[in-house]
Motif scaffolding. Structure first.
Motif, short mmCIF file in Angstrom:
data_model
loop_
_atom_site.label_atom_id
_atom_site.label_comp_id
_atom_site.label_asym_id
_atom_site.label_seq_id
_atom_site.Cartn_x
_atom_site.Cartn_y
_atom_site.Cartn_z
N LEU A 96 0.77 0.19 -14.01
CA LEU A 96 0.65 -0.37 -12.60
C LEU A 96 -0.58 -0.85 -12.30
CD1 LEU A 96 3.38 2.17 -11.16
CD2 LEU A 96 3.87 -0.20 -12.13
N ILE A 97 -1.90 0.05 -12.59
CA ILE A 97 -2.98 -0.25 -12.17
C ILE A 97 -3.40 -1.58 -13.02
CG2 ILE A 97 -5.37 0.42 -12.36
CD1 ILE A 97 -4.39 3.28 -12.07
N ILE A 122 -5.67 3.89 -4.63
CA ILE A 122 -5.44 4.75 -5.98
C ILE A 122 -6.50 5.77 -6.28
CG2 ILE A 122 -4.95 4.68 -8.47
CD1 ILE A 122 -3.19 2.23 -7.87
N PHE A 123 -7.70 5.10 -6.30
CA PHE A 123 -8.71 5.71 -6.66
C PHE A 123 -9.20 6.75 -5.63
CE2 PHE A 123 -10.16 1.63 -8.93
CZ PHE A 123 -9.31 1.85 -9.98
N ASN A 177 0.96 -1.26 -0.10
CA ASN A 177 0.17 0.20 -0.07
C ASN A 177 0.84 1.11 0.02
OD1 ASN A 177 -1.17 -2.53 1.23
ND2 ASN A 177 -3.19 -1.05 1.36
N ASN A 178 1.84 1.09 0.86
CA ASN A 178 2.76 2.33 1.03
C ASN A 178 3.64 2.51 -0.44
OD1 ASN A 178 2.07 3.03 3.63
ND2 ASN A 178 3.52 1.57 4.68
N VAL A 179 4.01 1.66 -1.03
CA VAL A 179 4.66 1.53 -2.30
C VAL A 179 3.74 2.30 -3.31
CG1 VAL A 179 5.87 0.52 -4.20
CG2 VAL A 179 6.23 -0.51 -1.87
N VAL A 180 2.49 1.79 -3.45
CA VAL A 180 1.66 2.32 -4.28
C VAL A 180 1.28 3.96 -3.97
CG1 VAL A 180 -0.83 2.28 -4.98
CG2 VAL A 180 0.49 0.21 -4.86
N LEU A 181 1.02 4.28 -2.78
CA LEU A 181 0.89 5.66 -2.52
C LEU A 181 2.09 6.38 -3.08
CD1 LEU A 181 -1.29 7.35 -1.15
CD2 LEU A 181 -0.05 6.95 0.99
N LYS A 239 -5.77 -7.99 -1.24
CA LYS A 239 -4.75 -6.95 -1.03
C LYS A 239 -4.63 -6.00 -2.18
CE LYS A 239 -1.94 -5.96 1.48
NZ LYS A 239 -2.01 -4.76 2.21
N THR A 240 -4.75 -6.58 -3.30
CA THR A 240 -4.68 -5.69 -4.73
C THR A 240 -6.03 -4.81 -4.55
OG1 THR A 240 -5.41 -7.44 -5.93
CG2 THR A 240 -3.09 -7.45 -6.01
#
Length: 571
Positions: free
Chosen positions: A199-200, A218-219, A176-180, A210-211
């Motif tokens: 990536l999405i 993201i949204f 989650n932190n990497v995505v943010l 998790k995904t």
């Protein structure tokens, strides 16, 4: 000869070389191995010296890295919105004094410790650190942003690999932190939208609890920005996600996180911000503005257009996006090259043929002018046009001013769209204000070559800019009042009448006050006063204006009021 006898017959000369009983120099076995391997031979005494120096260098290097780690950690610990510029300048100074490799490795380690822990990192903290990266990316070089982008994308890919994602607990927030982090690197324009869409897509292809949580993140954080930047790409992505959800197992479909994600996605699609809990884009927007103010010497954030595959195989084929870096790939496989059709040039890609043909008719003879023209003609509104032109990262502001004024003059009737767009640029940066001033002077000096319709449009355009404080009334000082030609007189009469009959008297008064207090414009102020008294209020000239009685009375009142203002003497 027995081996013991052969050893006894070998002797060493004064240079340390081995000789046999007959005095012949014997080849060194180490040298033979080095030659066979294609390496340069190093004599024994130099090898000893290098080994000793290497041990000393390693100790010294460890001290440098430890000191650097302490300095960077001290700066990052104090990072906040209030002292962002001070911290950014401090880290930039460290980059100038130390090797970039050491700095990149040190910052990577510190950012991973601070932002990529097993618990959820605060969004505000991520925003502040990513705007710092954007500053370093712009001020020092694009390889800084490319290094961190590659690092975070590799971490993202590592979490999504087969077997690892299944073992990842929902409570573990590292992914989650990497995505943010990647979301806010996009917000500050370190990389293009196409990479984020890839990536999405990876998350949607590996749909699980998790995904789904990561897609929801993201949204919630940047969904509206994605929709605004490229509605078509957002729609395609949304359809892809919905198709993956439809094909998901029943157990996952009944997951409350998935249902909530679908609700959020629909809210973003319908532009309904009220349905997003705790959605606040203000901080990110303020940080973007602050970043622009921090950048100096015409620096700007270079947006990297790199494909996901290029980043993941960079260690094997090289980094083509870094100037001077070795690269062994195929040019046709580059992320940027594969995005364009063979018959499209980089300057005109993405615009309709009709727009490009219209740009050609309007003599937009450079790539910059064509791009600006096509954006202005195809934009949803003036804000959309402003943001898209800024994304072009143009260094020549005069091209923007030229195209906007050209479009404004060639409309059949005066269109306020161009004045609003020009005002947006004038308020954004003083460089654009100067560019519009110089472009206006060029048009005024060439006023005799314009038609009356074009002059009316120019007068309306300048009236809006002057009343809105985009330009000052002194932009008219290049008019030669002593020798007014027919069209020059027509232009001055048009713009002065439009200004004096403006609906907002306060804006009119403020625009005249700005030049009234300037002691260097005495001659211009006298010329304006004489023009208003002799060419606007005389009965013969007043009748030519074909104004209603109320408008004539208002014009006389406004002229008297402005005349008193311009008579002001700055003591």
């Amino acid at each position: 000869m027995p081996k013991s006898v052969q050893v006894n017959t070998l002797k060493e000369d004064i240079y340390g070389r081995k000789r046999d009983a007959e005095g012949n120099i014997l080849p060194d076995p180490i040298e033979q191995e080095a030659t066979a391997a294609g390496q340069k031979y190093i004599p024994p005494h130099q090898r000893a010296l290098m080994a000793a120096a290497s041990a000393g260098t390693n100790e010294k290097q460890a001290e440098i890295v430890a000191r650097l780690l302490k300095q960077c950690k001290g700066l990052l610990n104090r990072l906040s919105e209030a002292n962002l510029h001070k911290i950014a300048v401090g880290i930039e100074a460290l980059y100038m004094k130390n090797s970039r490799y050491n700095m990149n490795e040190t910052l990577t380690r510190l950012l991973q410790e601070a932002l990529l822990g097993p618990t959820r990192t605060q969004e505000r903290m991520v925003q502040e650190h990513m705007v710092l990266l954007a500053y370093l990316h712009a001020q020092i070089g694009s390889e800084i942003g490319a290094h961190f982008l590659q690092t975070f994308v590799e971490l993202f890919d590592g979490h999504l690999k087969d077997g690892h994602l299944a073992s990842l607990a929902v409570e573990d927030k590292q992914l989650n932190n990497v995505v943010l982090l990647l979301c806010y690197m996009y917000i500050f324009k370190i990389y293009e939208l196409s990479l984020l869409m890839e990536l999405i897509g990876r998350l949607a292809d590996n749909l699980c609890e998790k995904t789904v949580e990561c897609l929801l993140l993201i949204f919630q954080s940047i969904g509206f920005r994605l929709r605004k930047d490229d509605p078509l790409a957002f729609k395609t992505m949304m359809q892809n996600v919905q198709s993956k959800i439809a094909a998901a197992p029943l157990e996952l479909k009944e997951n409350p996180r998935l249902r909530f994600m679908v609700d959020i996605l629909n809210a973003v699609k319908n532009n309904n911000m009220n349905k997003l809990p705790q959605y606040d884009p203000e901080l990110a927007e303020n940080l973007r503005k602050r970043l622009k103010a921090m950048l100096k010497n015409d620096r700007y954030v270079v947006t990297l257009n790199i494909a996901l595959a290029d980043l993941l195989r960079a260690d094997k084929v090289g980094k083509w996006w870094i100037v001077g870096s070795a690269w062994t790939g195929n040019l046709n496989e580059m992320g940027t090259a594969s995005k364009q059709k063979p018959n499209q040039s980089g300057s005109s890609a993405g615009f309709a043929d009709q727009l490009l043909e219209l740009a050609k008719k309007q003599q937009m003879n450079t790539a910059e002018r064509r791009n600006i023209f096509c954006i202005i003609m195809s934009a949803a509104d003036y804000v959309d046009a402003f943001e898209k032109i800024l994304h072009l990262s143009l260094k020549d502001q005069r091209a923007v001013a030229y195209v906007i004024i050209h479009c404004a003059l060639n409309e059949r009737r005066a269109n306020p769209y161009y004045a609003h767009l020009a005002l947006k640029f004038c308020q954004y940066n003083r460089k654009y204000q100067l560019a519009f001033q110089f472009a206006t002077w060029d048009r005024i000096n060439d006023i005799e070559s314009l038609s009356k319709a074009q002059i009316r449009n120019l007068a309306s355009f300048l009236q809006q800019l002057i009343l809105s404080a985009g330009l000052q009334l002194s932009v008219l000082k290049v008019v030669d009042f002593m020798q007014l030609e027919r069209l020059s007189f027509f232009f001055m009469r048009e713009i002065m009448v439009k200004l004096l009959l403006a609906s907002d008297e306060r804006e009119l008064q403020q625009s005249f006050e700005r030049i009234a207090k300037n002691s260097k414009l005495q001659q211009f102020k006298q010329s304006i006063r004489l023009f208003m008294q002799h060419f606007l209020l005389q009965e013969e000239q007043l009748s030519k204006l074909k104004l209603k009685e109320e408008q004539q009375e208002l014009l006389q009142q406004r002229v008297d009021l402005m005349d008193k203002l311009l008579a002001y003497v700055d003591l």
